[in-house]
Design a protein around this motif. Sequence first.
Motif, PDB file in Angstrom:
ATOM      1  N   SER A 177       0.855  -1.177  -0.060  1.00 51.39           N
ATOM      2  CA  SER A 177      -0.063   0.069   0.113  1.00 51.39           C
ATOM      3  C   SER A 177       0.905   1.150  -0.005  1.00 51.39           C
ATOM      4  O   SER A 177       0.163   2.302  -0.043  1.00 51.39           O
ATOM      5  N   SER A 178       2.314   1.142   0.147  1.00 51.36           N
ATOM      6  CA  SER A 178       2.972   2.487   0.229  1.00 51.36           C
ATOM      7  C   SER A 178       3.996   2.707  -0.819  1.00 51.36           C
ATOM      8  O   SER A 178       4.617   3.641  -0.714  1.00 51.36           O
ATOM      9  N   PHE A 180       3.897   3.573  -4.190  1.00 52.16           N
ATOM     10  CA  PHE A 180       3.598   4.444  -4.922  1.00 52.16           C
ATOM     11  C   PHE A 180       4.339   5.719  -4.166  1.00 52.16           C
ATOM     12  O   PHE A 180       5.013   6.397  -4.835  1.00 52.16           O
ATOM     13  N   VAL A 181       3.881   5.920  -2.996  1.00 55.19           N
ATOM     14  CA  VAL A 181       4.430   7.258  -2.021  1.00 55.19           C
ATOM     15  C   VAL A 181       5.963   7.113  -1.795  1.00 55.19           C
ATOM     16  O   VAL A 181       6.650   7.953  -2.165  1.00 55.19           O
ATOM     17  N   GLY A 220       0.245  -0.333  -6.127  1.00 56.33           N
ATOM     18  CA  GLY A 220      -1.364  -0.093  -5.747  1.00 56.33           C
ATOM     19  C   GLY A 220      -1.541   1.476  -5.682  1.00 56.33           C
ATOM     20  O   GLY A 220      -1.076   2.169  -5.348  1.00 56.33           O
ATOM     21  N   LEU A 221      -2.896   1.590  -6.066  1.00 51.44           N
ATOM     22  CA  LEU A 221      -3.359   3.271  -5.575  1.00 51.44           C
ATOM     23  C   LEU A 221      -4.518   3.086  -4.878  1.00 51.44           C
ATOM     24  O   LEU A 221      -5.514   3.680  -5.004  1.00 51.44           O
ATOM     25  N   GLY A 222      -4.302   2.419  -3.705  1.00 51.31           N
ATOM     26  CA  GLY A 222      -5.488   2.491  -2.574  1.00 51.31           C
ATOM     27  C   GLY A 222      -6.488   1.382  -2.886  1.00 51.31           C
ATOM     28  O   GLY A 222      -6.426   0.470  -3.525  1.00 51.31           O
ATOM     29  N   PRO A 223      -7.323   1.363  -1.578  1.00 51.24           N
ATOM     30  CA  PRO A 223      -8.263   0.124  -1.351  1.00 51.24           C
ATOM     31  C   PRO A 223      -9.390   0.111  -2.385  1.00 51.24           C
ATOM     32  O   PRO A 223     -10.055  -0.947  -2.346  1.00 51.24           O
ATOM     33  N   ARG A 224      -9.727   1.224  -3.138  1.00 53.69           N
ATOM     34  CA  ARG A 224     -11.168   1.165  -3.861  1.00 53.69           C
ATOM     35  C   ARG A 224     -10.574   0.851  -5.267  1.00 53.69           C
ATOM     36  O   ARG A 224      -9.633   1.346  -5.459  1.00 53.69           O
ATOM     37  N   ILE A 225     -11.663   0.515  -5.866  1.00 55.76           N
ATOM     38  CA  ILE A 225     -11.371   0.172  -7.355  1.00 55.76           C
ATOM     39  C   ILE A 225     -11.705   1.395  -7.933  1.00 55.76           C
ATOM     40  O   ILE A 225     -12.775   1.770  -8.339  1.00 55.76           O
ATOM     41  N   LEU A 226     -10.617   1.837  -8.855  1.00 54.72           N
ATOM     42  CA  LEU A 226     -10.874   3.056  -9.292  1.00 54.72           C
ATOM     43  C   LEU A 226     -10.928   2.733 -11.227  1.00 54.72           C
ATOM     44  O   LEU A 226     -10.298   1.907 -11.654  1.00 54.72           O
ATOM     45  N   TYR A 234      -6.136  10.162 -10.108  1.00 52.74           N
ATOM     46  CA  TYR A 234      -5.698  10.045  -8.595  1.00 52.74           C
ATOM     47  C   TYR A 234      -3.805  10.159  -8.588  1.00 52.74           C
ATOM     48  O   TYR A 234      -3.387  10.734  -7.813  1.00 52.74           O
ATOM     49  N   GLY A 238      -1.859  13.077  -6.729  1.00 49.62           N
ATOM     50  CA  GLY A 238      -0.894  12.325  -5.775  1.00 49.62           C
ATOM     51  C   GLY A 238       0.600  12.762  -5.867  1.00 49.62           C
ATOM     52  O   GLY A 238       1.027  13.337  -4.733  1.00 49.62           O
TER      53      GLY A 238
END
Lengths: 246, 246
Positions: A177-178, A180-181, A220-226, A234, A238
């Motif tokens: 989850s991290s 990307f950042v 990954g770009l977070g928990p929701r499906i974009l 997004y 970011g």
Amino acid sequence: MQRYFLNQTLDTNQFELVKDTDTYQHFGRVLRAKVGSQAEFVDQQQRLVVAKVDSIDAEKMALTIVKELHQQVELPVAVTLVVSPLKNDRSDWLVQKATELGVSRIVFTRMARSVVDWQKQAAKKQVRLEKIALAAAQQSHRLVVAKIDLLKVEQALQIKADMALVAWEESAKEGESSRFVQEISTLKTGQSLCLWFGPEGGLSSYEIQQLVQADYKPVGLGPRILRAETAPIYALSGISVLTELQ
Amino acid sequence: MQRYFLNQTLDTNQFELVKDTDTYQHFGRVLRAKVGSQAEFVDQQQRLVVAKVDSIDAEKMALTIVKELHQQVELPVAVTLVVSPLKNDRSDWLVQKATELGVSRIVFTRMARSVVDWQKQAAKKQVRLEKIALAAAQQSHRLVVAKIDLLKVEQALQIKADMALVAWEESAKEGESSRFVQEISTLKTGQSLCLWFGPEGGLSSYEIQQLVQADYKPVGLGPRILRAETAPIYALSGISVLTELQ
């Protein structure tokens, strides 16, 4: 103040707009510029000036530069998006929003699960998307217009950049989850970044393999499906937050 | 797997879908569910289950819960957007994208420079926007559907939240560039945030005064000029990156 991009380099304090250009048409006809009216102009060298109208007739408009402006409005990193052609007006929308958010180049490439094929209308699509990028760059007061390219996957895989990331849903599902950042935080001003996004149906596992072999890191770009057009927006937002607002 | 929101609370292992619901229509007709077909369902208590079809006829569908899922897909902070009604399909688009990005509530309110007035079609607009929010919540696999409200400015100003920010272009022009990140970074899981955005023509200075008096802090959202519908998407993406990807 309205901003226009010029197809010329400003060498002296004076310049002209001729009647068969969009800029003459928009500034002269739509905004009804008169002697004394002012607007901002960006030349081919990204020089930004305010200029005022000295004279105007049916053939041309003569302007004098009033002052030079120095603005830092471009993202500190040059971002290329590689995306699939999308259904309906979603590609148009993506070009407009990505331009507002500072993208340098948008490459459309047909992927394994792409549901749209632009092969027969490539030239027309390119012209249309370039117009959208130009209008969005003027509206959002940028100094460069995002470049639009329609490439084959093999060509897109050849794009050179200091960093390459591919947005991958499975990456988030695996608990990552991290990254990307973490990755974006290592970029330095002036570096380039290539971001690859799948079509509506996602990337195939063969495509992910190909991309990893070409040195793309899955993020990954977070928990929701974009949706396919939301994920690049997004990511660009970011990147701006992480590099311009900190 | 397809996800649906239910208008009921699941107390036992069995439940039914009746024919005059959108869910019955979509799952039964569009996806042609048969005995044994599975889908995800979120009940009124945000309980998420996978259920399979036991029987189906023209009147109803009977399902049994196969398993319960536990997913962390909601933003750690509850974000309310206050925005102006926007031209063309831009409000629709904003609701869809903001839902994908995790918004809790979207309040439309007519501001001083709003160019659109929904007064005569408020009920119709609300129904339409709620449908868009529901579809986007299902598509992006959320556990809650964003609430849509059409309020007067005076009512919107009464919204209570742990933090209130207003996006203000002039804030960026004054050289302020990091307050958004600073403020968001102080938010704790479970807290609420209200974000106020101006219409196409921006907020009036009187409105900014009103908002500051109501404890809204002005924040810039970077050096480029974002359209009225892009700024909320930028902010929501930034909140996700800062709270979910770090």
